[in-house]
Design an enzyme around this catalytic site. Structure first.
Site, PDB file in Angstrom:
ATOM      1  N   HIS A   1       0.858  -1.202   0.000  1.00 41.59           N
ATOM      2  CA  HIS A   1       0.000   0.000   0.000  1.00 41.59           C
ATOM      3  C   HIS A   1       0.887   1.243   0.000  1.00 41.59           C
ATOM      4  O   HIS A   1       1.951   1.256   0.627  1.00 41.59           O
ATOM      5  CB  HIS A   1      -0.922  -0.004   1.225  1.00 41.59           C
ATOM      6  CG  HIS A   1      -1.971   1.054   1.147  1.00 41.59           C
ATOM      7  ND1 HIS A   1      -1.703   2.365   1.480  1.00 41.59           N
ATOM      8  CD2 HIS A   1      -3.261   1.015   0.744  1.00 41.59           C
ATOM      9  CE1 HIS A   1      -2.800   3.085   1.276  1.00 41.59           C
ATOM     10  NE2 HIS A   1      -3.762   2.295   0.838  1.00 41.59           N
TER      11      HIS A   1
ATOM     12  N   GLU B   1      -3.836   2.288  -7.233  1.00 38.10           N
ATOM     13  CA  GLU B   1      -4.156   3.368  -6.293  1.00 38.10           C
ATOM     14  C   GLU B   1      -3.204   4.538  -6.537  1.00 38.10           C
ATOM     15  O   GLU B   1      -2.115   4.593  -5.938  1.00 38.10           O
ATOM     16  CB  GLU B   1      -3.987   2.866  -4.849  1.00 38.10           C
ATOM     17  CG  GLU B   1      -4.977   1.801  -4.463  1.00 38.10           C
ATOM     18  CD  GLU B   1      -5.323   1.873  -2.975  1.00 38.10           C
ATOM     19  OE1 GLU B   1      -6.509   1.984  -2.668  1.00 38.10           O
ATOM     20  OE2 GLU B   1      -4.411   1.863  -2.141  1.00 38.10           O
TER      21      GLU B   1
HETATM   22  P1  13P Z   1      -9.338   6.853   0.213  1.00 38.27           P
HETATM   23  O1  13P Z   1     -10.567   6.065  -0.240  1.00 38.27           O
HETATM   24  O2  13P Z   1      -9.495   7.476   1.557  1.00 38.27           O
HETATM   25  O3  13P Z   1      -8.906   7.806  -0.864  1.00 38.27           O
HETATM   26  O4  13P Z   1      -8.163   5.785   0.383  1.00 38.27           O
HETATM   27  C1  13P Z   1      -7.922   4.870  -0.615  1.00 38.27           C
HETATM   28  C2  13P Z   1      -7.002   3.828  -0.111  1.00 38.27           C
HETATM   29  O5  13P Z   1      -5.876   4.097   0.259  1.00 38.27           O
HETATM   30  C3  13P Z   1      -7.523   2.465  -0.016  1.00 38.27           C
HETATM   31  O6  13P Z   1      -6.515   1.553   0.247  1.00 38.27           O
END
Ligand code: 13P
Length: 251
Positions: free
Chosen positions: A92, A164
């Site tokens: 992550h 992401e």
């Molecule tokens: P947000 O939905 O708060 O933007 O975060 C996304 C995330 O990091 C999910 O792993």
């Protein structure tokens, strides 16, 4: 793959809030959507117990690359499995950029997870500096390349990849459909180049997902689901996401 709606709680919720959320969400799960929750480690057992017999899957937010040992503060894939987890996040961006996990370390963690029955969700995505330069593919290619190095096709077939973009996480500025599709294409290209065109890996999107934009990712961009941070913390908001995705994929 059944479209997935996954809640990454990050460092939020103690046991009472975790149980209340789980009880409410479990009453409203619908067939055709795989709901997953990644609670903090301290709430895993409480969530597992509250969700017993319900189709809410449990995941760990990270896993170390040794099964056990003198590694203060770390949790192994084997421990997560024993706690009832079926998924685990690997790499992550908060682990990479706040805690300094390198591509190489992410690769080690991924291998360790793949040595168990857990399904890893490998997170990749570019930072704002790359995005501003128009370089949306360099970081993804590098992160994917290092993470997959030396893995067998069979191992890669058990992965989920989460795109992401770091600039979209917690900012309220989600990627557009075009940006998400472009990133998914790069992810598919890397896998195709290394393993041939037969190997398909589910791809989910994360970054400022809310009920208002979730359909664009699963319906328009044809991704396999979403990974949601802040928009998942409220049980009602999470239920709304599940309902949207189930509507988007209804026959
Ligand atoms: P947000 O939905 O708060 O933007 O975060 C996304 C995330 O990091 C999910 O792993």
């Amino acid at each position: 793959m059944t479209p997935m709606v996954a809640a990454n709680w990050k460092m939020y919720k103690g046991e009472p809030e975790a149980v209340a959320w789980t009880e409410e969400v479990c009453q409203h799960l619908v067939p055709g959507v795989q709901a997953v929750v990644f609670p903090p480690a301290t709430a895993l057992t409480a969530v597992r117990q509250a969700a017993a017999g319900r189709p809410l899957a449990l995941g760990g937010q990270n896993a170390f690359y040794e099964p056990e040992g003198a590694y203060t503060g770390e949790i192994s894939p084997q421990m997560l499995w024993a706690a009832g987890c079926r998924y685990v996040l690997v790499g992550h961006s908060e682990r990479r950029y706040i805690f300094g996990e390198t591509d190489r370390e992410v690769a080690l963690r991924l291998r360790a997870v793949l040595s168990t029955e857990l399904t890893p969700m490998l997170c990749v995505g570019e930072q704002i500096e790359d995005y501003d330069r128009g370089d949306y593919h360099g970081a993804i290619q590098r992160q994917m390349g290092v993470a997959l190095k030396g893995l067998e096709a069979e191992e890669v077939s058990r992965l989920i990849v989460a795109y992401e973009p770091v600039w979209a996480i917690g900012t309220g500025r989600a990627a557009t459909v075009v940006e998400a599709e472009r990133a998914a294409d790069i992810i598919r290209q890397v896998i195709r180049r290394l393993y041939g065109s037969d190997l398909e890996v589910p791809i989910v999107y994360g970054g400022s997902v809310v009920a208002e934009n979730v359909r664009s990712f699963v319906e328009v961009a044809h991704l396999d689901g979403v990974l949601v941070g802040s928009g998942s913390l409220d049980a009602g908001a999470f239920r709304a996401l599940v309902a949207e995705v189930s509507g988007a994929r209804a026959p």
